[in-house]
Design a protein around this motif. Sequence first.
Motif, PDB file in Angstrom:
ATOM      1  N   ALA A 159     -29.244  -1.516  16.431  1.00 37.52           N
ATOM      2  CA  ALA A 159     -28.596  -2.527  16.953  1.00 37.52           C
ATOM      3  C   ALA A 159     -29.831  -3.262  17.632  1.00 37.52           C
ATOM      4  CB  ALA A 159     -27.638  -2.217  18.338  1.00 37.52           C
ATOM      5  N   VAL A 160     -29.544  -4.808  17.012  1.00 32.41           N
ATOM      6  CA  VAL A 160     -30.624  -6.008  17.040  1.00 32.41           C
ATOM      7  C   VAL A 160     -30.045  -7.079  17.034  1.00 32.41           C
ATOM      8  CG1 VAL A 160     -32.441  -6.816  15.248  1.00 32.41           C
ATOM      9  CG2 VAL A 160     -31.806  -5.041  14.488  1.00 32.41           C
ATOM     10  N   ASP A 161     -30.304  -8.447  17.818  1.00 32.61           N
ATOM     11  CA  ASP A 161     -29.751  -9.478  18.325  1.00 32.61           C
ATOM     12  C   ASP A 161     -30.462 -10.378  17.106  1.00 32.61           C
ATOM     13  OD1 ASP A 161     -28.505  -9.062  20.625  1.00 32.61           O
ATOM     14  OD2 ASP A 161     -29.898  -9.055  21.975  1.00 32.61           O
ATOM     15  N   VAL A 162     -29.901 -11.450  16.970  1.00 36.52           N
ATOM     16  CA  VAL A 162     -30.366 -12.267  16.107  1.00 36.52           C
ATOM     17  C   VAL A 162     -29.165 -13.445  16.257  1.00 36.52           C
ATOM     18  CG1 VAL A 162     -30.285 -13.049  13.363  1.00 36.52           C
ATOM     19  CG2 VAL A 162     -30.055 -10.906  14.098  1.00 36.52           C
ATOM     20  N   GLY A 163     -30.718 -14.091  16.783  1.00 38.08           N
ATOM     21  CA  GLY A 163     -29.667 -15.564  17.235  1.00 38.08           C
ATOM     22  C   GLY A 163     -28.747 -15.686  18.432  1.00 38.08           C
ATOM     23  N   GLY A 164     -29.073 -14.371  19.737  1.00 38.46           N
ATOM     24  CA  GLY A 164     -27.641 -14.153  20.661  1.00 38.46           C
ATOM     25  C   GLY A 164     -26.106 -12.520  19.821  1.00 38.46           C
ATOM     26  N   LEU A 165     -26.517 -12.974  18.564  1.00 41.63           N
ATOM     27  CA  LEU A 165     -25.436 -11.865  17.863  1.00 41.63           C
ATOM     28  C   LEU A 165     -25.491 -10.459  17.553  1.00 41.63           C
ATOM     29  CD1 LEU A 165     -22.513 -12.542  16.193  1.00 41.63           C
ATOM     30  CD2 LEU A 165     -23.555 -12.538  13.917  1.00 41.63           C
ATOM     31  N   ARG A 166     -25.394  -9.645  18.232  1.00 41.01           N
ATOM     32  CA  ARG A 166     -25.722  -8.076  17.740  1.00 41.01           C
ATOM     33  C   ARG A 166     -25.003  -7.667  16.553  1.00 41.01           C
ATOM     34  NH1 ARG A 166     -29.024  -5.570  21.266  1.00 41.01           N
ATOM     35  NH2 ARG A 166     -28.846  -3.062  20.742  1.00 41.01           N
ATOM     36  N   GLN A 167     -26.267  -7.268  16.310  1.00 36.32           N
ATOM     37  CA  GLN A 167     -25.988  -6.606  14.856  1.00 36.32           C
ATOM     38  C   GLN A 167     -26.053  -4.991  14.826  1.00 36.32           C
ATOM     39  OE1 GLN A 167     -27.477  -9.427  11.365  1.00 36.32           O
ATOM     40  NE2 GLN A 167     -25.834 -10.718  11.985  1.00 36.32           N
ATOM     41  N   HIS A 168     -25.005  -4.834  14.026  1.00 31.13           N
ATOM     42  CA  HIS A 168     -25.336  -3.425  14.293  1.00 31.13           C
ATOM     43  C   HIS A 168     -25.608  -2.772  12.767  1.00 31.13           C
ATOM     44  CE1 HIS A 168     -23.759  -2.376  17.707  1.00 31.13           C
ATOM     45  NE2 HIS A 168     -22.735  -3.729  17.772  1.00 31.13           N
TER      46      HIS A 168
END
Length: 671
Positions: free
Chosen positions: A505-514
Amino acid sequence: MVGLVDRLAEARAGALVGRERERGVLDRMLSGARDAPLVAYLHGPGGIGKSSLVRYAARQAELAGRRVVRVDGRFLDADPRRLEEAAAAACVESGVVLLIDTFEQCQPLEAWLRESFLLRLADRVIVVVAGRTAPDAEWSLDPGWAQLFTALPMRSLDPAESDALLAARGVPAEQRGAFVAFAGGSPLALSLAASVPPAAPGAPWEPTGDTLTSLVERLVGDLPSAVHRRALEVVAQAYVTREPLLRAVLGDEDTHMVFSWLRQLPYIEVTPEGLYPHDAVRATLEADLRWRDPERYDDVRARVSLAGLQAVRSATADDALLRIAEWMFLFRDHDRPDNLYDHRKHPHIEDALLRPDDVPSVLRMAEEAEGPASAAVVAYWLRRQPEAFRVHRYTGSTTPVSFMAILRLEAALPEDRAVDPVIAAVWDLVERAAPLGAGEHLGIRRFAVQPGGRQRPSPLMELSSRRTIAEEMRSHGRAVTFTVFEDADRWGRYLAEAGIQEVAAVDVGGLRQHVFGRDWRQQPVEEWVQHWARTALAPLTTWPATAPVRGPGDQLPRAAFEEGVLEALRTWHTPREFATSVLVRSHLVAPGSPDPVAELRGAITTALDAIQTDPAGVKAHEALTTTYITAPRTHKAAARRLGVPYGTYRRHLALAKERLIEQLLRPSPEG
């Protein structure tokens, strides 16, 4: 006794729901309207309600004071003399209503009925014929009969009509939904289901074995052989059945004959896409086999799933999404109101490669849905791999309404890691747990963006999912695959059922992407599609905890090995595809081989030579080398070159493939 007859007639009339068109035609015939036909032919599968309409016509005729003559085709033995005797009154008495039910039992009389018997009827006689088989074309081709004859195909009841029928049978409203879902609009199935109460108060309704047995007998009837039954079991599972699919599941034996038989069945619809059964027949056959023989039920599903994979692989790029939709039909779940998968077509949406003038719209959608940081990553990949992007447009419009991107990556480049934190995390994971080997790559559905953000179920998201699955099935050399979702809670359970687990799970500009992933080296696609189709099996987790250790003792699963052999033969003359064979990772190629392709070719050639140990082996060798190594354009050309009939050639080729696989599975003398 008269009172009982009247009460039966009233009860039957009250239970007849829908059928307004058919009843309207019969009412006009009985009224003597000048434009009404004189002969009506009701046709449809067993249990669809033909006899109920025949009884309706009889009651309406009797209420109008007309004499009714009933004839049951089951007792005529297709003998015209018996029909003449049974219907004699219609030839001498004016205004008789002649009803011939179960006409499929005396179908050979149809031409005689039209060309001889009906011409002798008395004045104002009307005729209603009911049977499972559709009338032949001569009725409509004859300009005289075309004005006096009408065919009335009987269709399934819609959900509202089904509910009304159950209400008439006294089924409580809270129980009707399960009955309607099972019966597929068949009045017979609804009536039989209504006669079976739930196992316990408040328990969900399920059909009993006796109910299923009765339905199979009434809907399907007697079958000519076990092969015909197996063909129907395939038709019940597949979205549509074409002859190649039937051959792939059943083998070559009598496939053409059985397919032709299927086309003639009254409960099978024939469409340009293929054959499919009426809903009630499909539901009944499926439930009956699952109850009667769960192991065979799973085996049929696995075979249909594997055949679906082959259909996707052999389809054109444009047709691949349709083949995927057909394959996904296997995994529909009628019991889930929140089912995220949808096998239906979406003809109002076009799936297309990215065009240069689409880029501004794609960037705008990315920023609106996922924010500026994600849009910057999209912009990078648009420059780096524009061919990875696809857009969706509504038919007739040039403006994209959603987009997706499936990246193909062979090496971890510093600039990719620097720009895209998701790709950086994926490469860290791969290098730590599942390093790529020579000729391997990873795939990742990096973006799937639609209006309003989030990856909620929709036709747009459905097309993205289909394209992703098609890419996995058709790719060569893909070792690991990943897909990225924002909404892990919504999609995680469904992905887990397919053996795809969350790995990062990674944060991209505050958006959590799984990030969800699987390793195809642990379970190849061929094995995966069969495993997933088997309802009794739990999903197989395929993401390794540690990097796999490769050695000379490694073995591919049997199914993957067999498919790999066949794929190697098919791609013998296409080096780029041959080089990605799963067999490169099998015992046929030594670890660290400087030229694994040459070593694999050598192993197959040696095995081909080794099977020539007896006359049958010589024929096997000839069939394989003629078909794949010297490679004539078609199998029929190969049969001509071998000087044998095409059917004999196909049998030799099937046995030859088995011999070659067994030879390749034997340990080498050095081992």
